[in-house]
Enzyme design. Sequence first.
Site, PDB file in Angstrom:
ATOM      1  N   LYS A 164      -0.369  -3.720   5.267  1.00 26.55           N
ATOM      2  CA  LYS A 164      -1.481  -4.464   4.687  1.00 26.55           C
ATOM      3  C   LYS A 164      -1.646  -3.875   3.288  1.00 26.55           C
ATOM      4  O   LYS A 164      -1.953  -2.689   3.136  1.00 26.55           O
ATOM      5  CB  LYS A 164      -2.764  -4.267   5.492  1.00 26.55           C
ATOM      6  CG  LYS A 164      -3.967  -4.930   4.839  1.00 26.55           C
ATOM      7  CD  LYS A 164      -5.211  -4.641   5.646  1.00 26.55           C
ATOM      8  CE  LYS A 164      -6.451  -4.875   4.818  1.00 26.55           C
ATOM      9  NZ  LYS A 164      -7.635  -4.340   5.481  1.00 26.55           N
TER      10      LYS A 164
ATOM     11  N   ALA B  53      -0.186   3.649   3.184  1.00 30.27           N
ATOM     12  CA  ALA B  53       0.349   4.413   2.053  1.00 30.27           C
ATOM     13  C   ALA B  53       0.747   5.826   2.495  1.00 30.27           C
ATOM     14  O   ALA B  53       1.811   6.326   2.118  1.00 30.27           O
ATOM     15  CB  ALA B  53      -0.671   4.469   0.915  1.00 30.27           C
TER      16      ALA B  53
ATOM     17  N   GLY C 232      -2.835  -2.318   0.049  1.00 30.91           N
ATOM     18  CA  GLY C 232      -4.066  -1.603  -0.249  1.00 30.91           C
ATOM     19  C   GLY C 232      -4.551  -0.697   0.859  1.00 30.91           C
ATOM     20  O   GLY C 232      -5.537   0.014   0.686  1.00 30.91           O
ATOM     21  N   CYS C 233      -3.867  -0.681   1.992  1.00 27.36           N
ATOM     22  CA  CYS C 233      -4.287   0.153   3.119  1.00 27.36           C
ATOM     23  C   CYS C 233      -3.881   1.607   2.860  1.00 27.36           C
ATOM     24  O   CYS C 233      -2.699   1.918   2.714  1.00 27.36           O
ATOM     25  CB  CYS C 233      -3.642  -0.356   4.413  1.00 27.36           C
ATOM     26  SG  CYS C 233      -3.971   0.699   5.853  1.00 27.36           S
ATOM     27  N   GLY C 234      -4.852   2.487   2.824  1.00 31.61           N
ATOM     28  CA  GLY C 234      -4.592   3.903   2.596  1.00 31.61           C
ATOM     29  C   GLY C 234      -3.764   4.528   3.702  1.00 31.61           C
ATOM     30  O   GLY C 234      -2.918   5.385   3.451  1.00 31.61           O
TER      31      GLY C 234
END
Length: 148
Positions: A9, A16, A11-13
């Site tokens: 997804k 990342a 932008g999902c930290g």
Amino acid sequence: MGALIFYEKPGCGGNARQQRLLRAAGLELEVRDLLGEPWRAETLAPFLAGRPVADWFNRAAPAVKSGEVDPERLDAAAALALLLERPILIRRPLIRLGEHHLAGFDVAALNALLPAGHRLAEPSAPLDGCVHGAEATSSCHAPQEPQP
């Protein structure tokens, strides 16, 4: 060994952090947008095969957290139809390595597929699931689920 396909997804930290761990192990990643992928039953089903239906769902999705969607009460056909309609509900990341498919970030399952020189170190904290914190971005919650 080819690239590991990692459906995230954007932008999902959490996604990342997972990608950093995979790259640190020397793996080549092909990152794809889980929400933008044109999923069909035959392309999504291999990621879910062999797992309980309730484990197909992202427990941090607003519709699951609010109780609007109760994964425990869905049969496989209804759950798959719902995931195809609302991909934000899919447990992430989805990972494909060759013919192998995984849903969620399971270090032991990944290590069973990886050659010895690319095994992942066991993280000090769980990396599966959404953890909102210092690494979460403003887009971590976006895009919102469409209202029925």
